[in-house]
Motif scaffolding. Structure first.
Motif, short mmCIF file in Angstrom:
data_model
loop_
_atom_site.label_atom_id
_atom_site.label_comp_id
_atom_site.label_asym_id
_atom_site.label_seq_id
_atom_site.Cartn_x
_atom_site.Cartn_y
_atom_site.Cartn_z
N GLY A 76 0.82 -1.22 0.00
CA GLY A 76 0.00 0.00 0.00
C GLY A 76 0.85 1.26 0.00
N LEU A 77 1.92 1.26 0.77
CA LEU A 77 2.81 2.42 0.80
C LEU A 77 3.53 2.60 -0.54
CD1 LEU A 77 4.25 2.08 4.41
CD2 LEU A 77 2.52 3.72 3.59
N ARG A 78 3.93 1.48 -1.14
CA ARG A 78 4.57 1.56 -2.47
C ARG A 78 3.59 2.12 -3.50
NH1 ARG A 78 9.25 -1.37 -3.84
NH2 ARG A 78 8.35 -1.57 -5.90
N ASP A 79 2.32 1.67 -3.44
CA ASP A 79 1.31 2.17 -4.37
C ASP A 79 1.11 3.67 -4.19
OD1 ASP A 79 1.00 -0.43 -5.28
OD2 ASP A 79 -0.91 -0.76 -4.23
N ALA A 80 1.10 4.13 -2.94
CA ALA A 80 0.93 5.56 -2.67
C ALA A 80 2.11 6.36 -3.25
CB ALA A 80 0.80 5.80 -1.18
N LEU A 81 3.33 5.83 -3.10
CA LEU A 81 4.49 6.52 -3.67
C LEU A 81 4.45 6.53 -5.19
CD1 LEU A 81 7.36 5.28 -1.33
CD2 LEU A 81 6.46 7.62 -1.53
N THR A 82 4.04 5.43 -5.78
CA THR A 82 3.92 5.35 -7.24
C THR A 82 2.90 6.35 -7.75
OG1 THR A 82 4.57 3.03 -7.21
CG2 THR A 82 3.41 3.80 -9.17
N ALA A 83 1.79 6.49 -7.00
CA ALA A 83 0.75 7.45 -7.39
C ALA A 83 1.29 8.88 -7.37
CB ALA A 83 -0.46 7.32 -6.47
N LEU A 84 2.20 9.16 -6.44
CA LEU A 84 2.80 10.49 -6.40
C LEU A 84 3.59 10.77 -7.68
CD1 LEU A 84 4.11 10.73 -2.73
CD2 LEU A 84 2.16 11.95 -3.74
N ASP A 85 4.27 9.75 -8.19
CA ASP A 85 5.05 9.91 -9.42
C ASP A 85 4.15 10.14 -10.62
OD1 ASP A 85 7.45 9.62 -8.09
OD2 ASP A 85 7.64 7.49 -8.54
N ALA A 86 2.93 9.62 -10.59
CA ALA A 86 2.03 9.71 -11.72
C ALA A 86 1.30 11.06 -11.78
CB ALA A 86 1.00 8.59 -11.66
N ARG A 87 1.27 11.79 -10.69
CA ARG A 87 0.58 13.09 -10.67
C ARG A 87 1.37 14.12 -11.47
NH1 ARG A 87 -0.73 13.65 -4.26
NH2 ARG A 87 -1.94 11.75 -4.09
N PRO A 88 0.66 14.89 -12.23
CA PRO A 88 1.40 15.94 -12.94
C PRO A 88 1.83 17.01 -11.95
CG PRO A 88 -0.96 16.09 -13.41
CD PRO A 88 -0.75 14.86 -12.57
N GLY A 89 3.01 17.44 -12.07
CA GLY A 89 3.55 18.47 -11.20
C GLY A 89 3.70 19.76 -11.97
N PRO A 90 4.27 20.74 -11.34
CA PRO A 90 4.49 22.01 -12.06
C PRO A 90 5.48 21.77 -13.20
CG PRO A 90 5.61 22.02 -9.93
CD PRO A 90 4.79 20.76 -10.00
N PRO A 91 5.35 22.54 -14.23
CA PRO A 91 6.27 22.35 -15.35
C PRO A 91 7.71 22.62 -14.91
CG PRO A 91 4.95 24.35 -15.65
CD PRO A 91 4.44 23.65 -14.42
N ALA A 92 8.59 21.90 -15.50
CA ALA A 92 10.02 22.07 -15.20
C ALA A 92 10.48 23.41 -15.77
CB ALA A 92 10.82 20.93 -15.79
N PRO A 93 11.35 24.09 -15.07
CA PRO A 93 11.86 25.36 -15.61
C PRO A 93 12.69 25.09 -16.87
CG PRO A 93 13.03 24.77 -13.60
CD PRO A 93 11.94 23.76 -13.79
N PRO A 94 12.66 26.03 -17.80
CA PRO A 94 13.46 25.82 -19.01
C PRO A 94 14.95 25.80 -18.66
CG PRO A 94 12.56 28.05 -18.95
CD PRO A 94 11.99 27.30 -17.77
N PRO A 95 15.70 25.05 -19.40
CA PRO A 95 17.15 25.01 -19.11
C PRO A 95 17.77 26.38 -19.36
CG PRO A 95 16.65 23.77 -21.10
CD PRO A 95 15.34 24.24 -20.52
N SER A 96 18.64 26.73 -18.49
CA SER A 96 19.32 28.02 -18.68
C SER A 96 20.64 27.77 -19.37
CB SER A 96 19.52 28.73 -17.34
OG SER A 96 20.37 27.97 -16.54
N HIS A 97 20.86 28.54 -20.42
CA HIS A 97 22.12 28.41 -21.17
C HIS A 97 22.90 29.68 -20.95
CE1 HIS A 97 20.83 24.79 -23.18
NE2 HIS A 97 19.68 25.38 -23.48
N GLN A 98 24.04 29.55 -20.42
CA GLN A 98 24.89 30.71 -20.23
C GLN A 98 25.94 30.70 -21.31
OE1 GLN A 98 26.45 30.48 -16.28
NE2 GLN A 98 24.51 31.14 -15.35
N HIS A 99 25.95 31.78 -22.05
CA HIS A 99 26.95 31.90 -23.11
C HIS A 99 28.07 32.77 -22.61
CE1 HIS A 99 24.50 29.97 -26.09
NE2 HIS A 99 23.46 30.71 -25.71
N ARG A 100 29.24 32.28 -22.77
CA ARG A 100 30.41 33.07 -22.40
C ARG A 100 31.06 33.56 -23.68
NH1 ARG A 100 33.11 29.93 -17.34
NH2 ARG A 100 31.36 30.25 -15.97
N SER A 101 31.39 34.78 -23.65
CA SER A 101 32.05 35.34 -24.83
C SER A 101 33.52 35.40 -24.65
CB SER A 101 31.55 36.76 -25.12
OG SER A 101 30.19 36.79 -25.14
#
Length: 101
Positions: A76-101
């Motif tokens: 039951g605890l494993r099922d509850a943890l698995t259900a947490l993984d299946a829930r949609p979460g907030p969108p991931a932040p876009p990757p930040s690219h740092q350009h060095r000149s």
């Protein structure tokens, strides 16, 4: 003393106050399981708290019955943890690219 007398009878006659050994009695029943009464701190999640409360069922079972309770709670605890993984979460932040000149 006659030759047909058992050793126990002989001992009882030879030693005043001695009694012959008793016959083995019926199998001794083990004591009932004693509840552990371990405190369970509520998690605030009703589903998880209900699963953890199920552990108290093991308090009233012989040892060989504990495995079923523990496996049920674990699943039951494993099922509850698995259900947490299946829930949609907030969108991931876009990757930040740092350009060095």
């Amino acid at each position: 003393m006659s030759e047909s007398a058992s050793e126990a009878e002989t001992t009882a006659r030879a030693v005043p106050g001695a009694t012959p050994p008793s016959e083995p009695g019926p199998e001794h029943e083990p004591a009932a399981p004693a509840p552990l009464d371990l405190p369970r701190t509520p998690t605030g999640d009703a589903e998880i708290d209900a699963r953890l409360a199920r552990l108290a069922d093991a308090d009233h079972l012989p040892t060989d019955g504990h495995v079923e309770v523990y496996e049920d709670v674990h699943q039951g605890l494993r099922d509850a943890l698995t259900a947490l993984d299946a829930r949609p979460g907030p969108p991931a932040p876009p990757p930040s690219h740092q350009h060095r000149s």
